[in-house]
Design a protein around this motif. Structure first.
Motif, mmCIF file in Angstrom:
data_model
loop_
_atom_site.group_PDB
_atom_site.id
_atom_site.type_symbol
_atom_site.label_atom_id
_atom_site.label_comp_id
_atom_site.label_asym_id
_atom_site.label_seq_id
_atom_site.Cartn_x
_atom_site.Cartn_y
_atom_site.Cartn_z
ATOM 1 N N ARG A 79 18.598 7.096 -25.942
ATOM 2 C CA ARG A 79 18.060 5.995 -25.145
ATOM 3 C C ARG A 79 18.594 4.654 -25.641
ATOM 4 O O ARG A 79 18.957 3.775 -24.840
ATOM 5 N N GLU A 84 17.632 4.408 -20.694
ATOM 6 C CA GLU A 84 16.563 5.367 -20.399
ATOM 7 C C GLU A 84 16.963 6.416 -19.363
ATOM 8 O O GLU A 84 16.523 7.562 -19.438
ATOM 9 N N LYS A 85 17.784 6.052 -18.378
ATOM 10 C CA LYS A 85 18.121 6.994 -17.312
ATOM 11 C C LYS A 85 18.871 8.203 -17.864
ATOM 12 O O LYS A 85 18.567 9.351 -17.514
ATOM 13 N N LEU A 88 16.476 10.260 -20.207
ATOM 14 C CA LEU A 88 15.533 11.104 -19.475
ATOM 15 C C LEU A 88 16.209 12.359 -18.921
ATOM 16 O O LEU A 88 15.587 13.423 -18.843
ATOM 17 N N TYR A 89 17.471 12.243 -18.538
ATOM 18 C CA TYR A 89 18.196 13.432 -18.069
ATOM 19 C C TYR A 89 18.272 14.477 -19.174
ATOM 20 O O TYR A 89 17.989 15.665 -18.951
ATOM 21 N N TRP A 92 14.823 15.932 -19.925
ATOM 22 C CA TRP A 92 14.454 16.918 -18.897
ATOM 23 C C TRP A 92 15.247 18.219 -19.063
ATOM 24 O O TRP A 92 14.683 19.311 -19.006
ATOM 25 N N ARG A 188 7.133 13.685 -19.627
ATOM 26 C CA ARG A 188 7.705 12.450 -19.102
ATOM 27 C C ARG A 188 6.750 11.282 -19.303
ATOM 28 O O ARG A 188 7.157 10.178 -19.685
ATOM 29 N N VAL A 191 6.849 10.234 -22.958
ATOM 30 C CA VAL A 191 8.093 9.532 -23.293
ATOM 31 C C VAL A 191 8.097 8.135 -22.681
ATOM 32 O O VAL A 191 8.428 7.140 -23.347
ATOM 33 N N ALA A 192 7.740 8.043 -21.380
ATOM 34 C CA ALA A 192 7.748 6.738 -20.707
ATOM 35 C C ALA A 192 6.770 5.761 -21.350
ATOM 36 O O ALA A 192 7.049 4.563 -21.456
ATOM 37 N N LYS A 464 11.781 5.479 -15.499
ATOM 38 C CA LYS A 464 10.549 6.008 -16.079
ATOM 39 C C LYS A 464 10.353 7.479 -15.730
ATOM 40 O O LYS A 464 9.400 8.099 -16.183
ATOM 41 N N ASP A 465 11.249 8.037 -14.887
ATOM 42 C CA ASP A 465 11.191 9.462 -14.550
ATOM 43 C C ASP A 465 12.559 9.878 -14.023
ATOM 44 O O ASP A 465 13.504 9.084 -14.025
ATOM 45 N N ILE A 466 12.674 11.117 -13.559
ATOM 46 C CA ILE A 466 13.959 11.605 -13.052
ATOM 47 C C ILE A 466 14.112 11.339 -11.563
ATOM 48 O O ILE A 466 15.024 11.870 -10.923
#
Length: 628
Positions: A79, A84-85, A88-89, A92, A188, A191-192, A464-466
Motif C-alpha cells: 500500500r 490502496e487500489k 486491496l487487489y 483480496w 476489507r 483493512v479499510a 476502500k474496496d475492490i
C-alpha cells in the motif's frame, strides 16, 4: 485521456499512467507528473527518496521473489508503494487463495470418495460385464456396432466423479462461495479502517483531482439517454447472440468430429472417438476464447464510448460489467451445451465429457496464459547502456514496460473468470479448486515480480474496496447454485439412478436387503432399436440376445418403447424427478446462502466500535468547541 480530461472518452485511449520505480527521465514526464502530484497531494503518505528505496528493498526481499512463495504478503508495504487500489487487489487475491485450501481439500475428498468408497459401483460393474450388449452405431454411415464392455474404464472414471459425494460437494461449494465473500467483506472493512478509508468518497476525490488539474473545472451533471441505452442494449444482445452461435458451432464440431473419428481406420481414433472429440473440442474452445477476448474487449470499449459515462469510476464500472458478461458467454456457453439426454451420452452418464472439457480449458488457460503473461514483458524490455553511470537507473526505469488504466483490471478479470470456473461447474470438475489454488500461489508472486521488475510503477490510487468486482462475485455465487444444480440434475446420472432404485429396481418391488438396489440399472436405461428400422446403408446382421433368432437389434441410451420408439412412462418420471431436484437444490442452496450471509456480519464488531468511538469523539470535540 488525463484524469482531469473528458471522461466521455473513457476506454478510447490507453494513456500511460505509470512511472519508473525511482525517477523517470524528463522525456516520460508531463501529464503523468501532474496526475502523480495530485494523487500524492491527496495520499496520506508522502515518502522521501530514501524511504521509497527502503520500501522497495523490503518488497523485493519479502514479496517479489519465488523464495517467499508460501509466506504472508506485506500488504501495508504494498500500500505504501503502490497505493490502496493495488494493495486491496493483492489482499483480496491472498484471501481468496487462502480459502481455496478448504475448497481444494473438499474436492480431493470427493474424488477420493469416488475412487475408494464408491469404487465398487454396481453401475460400472454392469457396464464392465456387458460383453453381450451390442450398442447401436453413433453415426449413420460407416460406423460399426460396438460392445458396451469396451467402455469399462470410461464408466469407472465417470463414477469416480459422479457419485453421492458430488451432491454434498456441490452444496458445500455454494456455501463456500457465500462464506468467502462474507469473510472478505469483514477483512476489507478491517483493512479499510486501519488505513482510515472506511468513509472515503471516490466521487469526491475524483472531483478534487479534476480541480487540481484545472481550477476552472465544472462537474458534469448526471444525464441519461434512453436512445443511447437502447442502442447499447441492442448491440450487447447481438454480441451475446454471436457468442452463443460460436458455442453452437463448437457443439456441432464435437458431434461431427466424433462421427468422423469413429469411421477412422486408425484404431486409436475409432476406439476413443468420444474422448478425442471432446478434448479437441476443448482445445478449439480455448482458441476461440483467445480470439474472442480481443473482440470482446473492443466491443465493450465501443459500447462504453457510446454511453458517455460521467466519471472515470462510472466508466470503469460500466466496462467491467460488459466485458465480464461477454467473457462469461465466451468461456461457458459451450460448457452449458454438454448434453444431458439422449444418445449423445455414454450409458454411465454425461458428466465425464464436461469434466474433460473443463480440465483441458483450465490447464491451458493457467499454463499458457501465465507463461505468456510473464515472458512477454521480459521480451519487450530493451537493454541499452547508459553513457553516464548516474543515469543508469533512470534508463533502466525508462525501459520498463508501460502500464495503463487496464493493467490492474486485467489481473482482476483473469482471477474472476477463474473463480467462475471454480464455482459454477465445480460439481463436474471437483479438482477445479485445487488447480486454482496452485495457480494463485504462483500468480501472486508472478504479479509481484512483474510490478516490481518488469513494469513501471502504477500511479497510486485510493480505494476502500475492490469496487464493482464484489457485485460480480456475488452474481457468480448465485450462478454457481444454478450451474451446479443443472449439472447434477441434467448432466449427472444421479437422478436416473435414484429413480430406478426407488421405483423400478428389485428393491422397490420386494424387500431385498442383501442386494444392491441399482442392480439391473444399465439394462433398464438402454432402449432397444430394431436393425430392420435402420436406413438401408446402415443395416447389419447381428443377433441380439433375448429375442428371436431372426430378430436383429441393438441398444442405445434412452427410455423409449421398442415398438414405436415413443417415450416410456419412466422417462417422464425421471424428467419430473430432475425438475423437482433442481428446484429443491436451488431453493435449499439459496436459503443456506442467505442464512450464511446473515449469520456472518459484513463488518467486525471491533471495527464498528472503533468507528462509533471515532464519531463520538468527533461530536464531543465539536460540542466543546461550540460551548466554549
Amino acid at each position: 485521456m488525463g484524469w482531469g480530461g473528458s471522461v466521455s472518452d473513457w476506454g478510447c485511449t490507453k494513456s500511460s499512467l505509470g512511472e519508473g520505480h525511482s525517477k523517470a527521465p524528463s522525456s516520460c514526464l508531463g501529464a503523468g507528473q501532474v496526475i502523480k502530484g495530485a494523487l500524492m497531494f491527496l495520499h496520506p503518505t508522502n515518502f522521501s527518496a530514501l524511504q521509497k528505496e527502503k520500501i522497495t528493498k523490503i518488497l523485493e526481499k519479502k514479496w517479489a521473489r519465488w523464495g517467499v512463495l508460501f509466506k504472508e504478503q506485506p500488504i501495508d508495504k504494498i500500500r505504501d508503494y503502490f497505493g490502496e487500489k493495488v494493495a486491496l487487489y493483492f489482499a483480496w487475491l491472498g484471501w481468496y487463495t487462502y480459502l481455496l485450501i478448504f475448497a481444494a481439500v473438499a474436492g480431493l475428498a470427493t474424488v477420493a470418495a469416488g475412487a475408494t468408497v464408491f469404487s465398487s459401483s454396481q453401475v460400472s460393474k454392469e457396464i464392465c460385464d456387458a460383453n453381450n450388449t451390442i450398442m447401436c452405431p453413433v453415426c449413420d454411415q460407416n460406423c460399426s456396432f460396438w460392445v458396451l464392455s469396451d467402455t469399462c474404464t470410461y464408466a469407472k472414471v465417470t463414477h469416480m466423479i459422479d457419485n453421492e459425494a458430488t451432491v454434498v460437494f456441490a452444496m458445500f461449494m455454494a456455501i463456500w462461495a457465500t462464506v468467502f465473500l462474507e469473510l472478505w467483506k469483514r477483512e476489507r472493512a478491517t483493512v479499510a479502517t486501519s488505513w482510515d478509508l472506511y468513509g472515503w468518497d471516490e466521487d469526491k476525490e475524483e472531483l478534487a483531482l479534476q480541480l487540481i488539474h484545472n481550477p476552472q473545472h465544472t462537474p458534469r451533471w448526471y444525464q441519461h439517454s434512453y436512445f443511447r441505452s437502447t442502442i447499447v442494449l441492442i448491440l450487447a444482445v447481438l454480441m451475446i447472440m454471436v457468442l452463443i452461435g460460436i458455442a453452437h458451432a463448437l457443439v456441432i464440431y464435437r458431434a461431427v468430429a466424433m462421427a468422423l473419428f469413429m469411421q477412422s481406420e486408425v484404431n486409436l481414433l475409432s476406439k476413443h472417438a468420444d474422448t478425442i472429440a471432446v478434448m479437441t473440442g476443448a482445445v478449439l474452445h480455448y482458441l476461440t476464447i483467445i480470439i474472442m477476448t480481443k473482440v470482446n474487449w473492443q466491443v465493450a470499449l465501443y459500447l462504453c464510448k457510446l454511453e458517455k459515462p460521467r466519471t472515470f469510476s462510472q466508466g470503469e464500472n460500466n466496462f467491467t460489467v460488459k466485458i465480464f458478461i461477454f467473457q462469461f458467454f465466451t468461456n461457458f456457453s459451450s460448457l452449458i451445451y454438454i448434453p444431458g439426454f439422449g444418445m449423445d451420452c455414454h450409458p454411465s452418464g454425461c458428466i465425464t465429457d464436461l469434466f474433460i472439457q473443463m480440465a483441458v480449458i483450465m490447464l491451458l488457460k493457467q499454463t499458457i496464459s501465465n507463461i505468456m503473461e510473464y515472458l512477454i514483458p521480459m521480451m519487450l524490455g530493451e537493454e541499452e547502456e547508459a553513457e553516464d553511470p548516474c543515469k543508469e537507473q533512470w534508463l533502466k526505469n525508462y525501459e520498463l514496460n508501460e502500464v495503463d488504466v487496464f493493467s490492474l483490471f486485467n489481473e482482476y478479470l483473469e482471477i474472476v473468470i477463474q473463480y467462475s470456473f471454480t464455482t459454477i461447474f465445480v460439481a463436474a470438475f471437483p479438482l477445479a479448486p485445487l488447480l486454482a489454488l496452485i495457480n494463485n500461489v504462483i500468480e501472486i508472486h508472478m504479479d509481484a515480480i512483474k510490478m516490481m521488475r518488469l513494469r513501471r510503477r502504477m500511479v497510486p490510487r485510493k480505494a476502500k474496496d475492490i469496487g464493482i468486482w464484489l457485485q460480480v462475485l456475488e452474481a457468480i455465487g448465485t450462478l454457481a447454485v444454478i450451474g451446479n444444480g443443472l449439472v447434477i440434475a441434467i448432466t449427472s446420472d444421479f437422478i436416473p439412478v435414484q429413480v430406478y432404485k426407488y421405483m423400478y429396481s428389485p428393491c422397490a418391488k420386494q424387500n431385498h436387503t442383501s442386494m444392491d438396489c441399482s442392480t439391473g440399472y444399465i439394462n433398464n436405461s438402454l432402449s432397444v432399436f430394431h436393425i430392420r428400422d435402420f436406413e438401408p446403408h446402415t443395416k447389419a446382421r447381428m443377433e441380439c440376445p433375448g429375442l428371436a433368432p431372426m430378430e436383429l437389434c441393438c441398444r442405445y441410451r434412452d427410455y423409449r418403447n421398442a415398438d414405436d420408439y415413443t417415450y416410456t412412462i419412466q422417462f417422464w418420471h425421471i424428467f419430473a424427478a430432475r425438475l423437482a431436484f433442481l428446484i429443491l437444490f436451488e431453493h435449499v442452496a439459496l436459503c443456506v446462502k442467505l442464512i450464511a450471509a446473515w449469520y456472518i456480519p459484513d463488518v467486525p464488531q471491533k471495527v464498528k466500535n472503533d468507528i462509533l468511538d471515532g464519531k463520538h469523539d468527533h461530536l464531543c470535540k465539536k460540542l466543546r468547541k461550540t460551548l466554549s
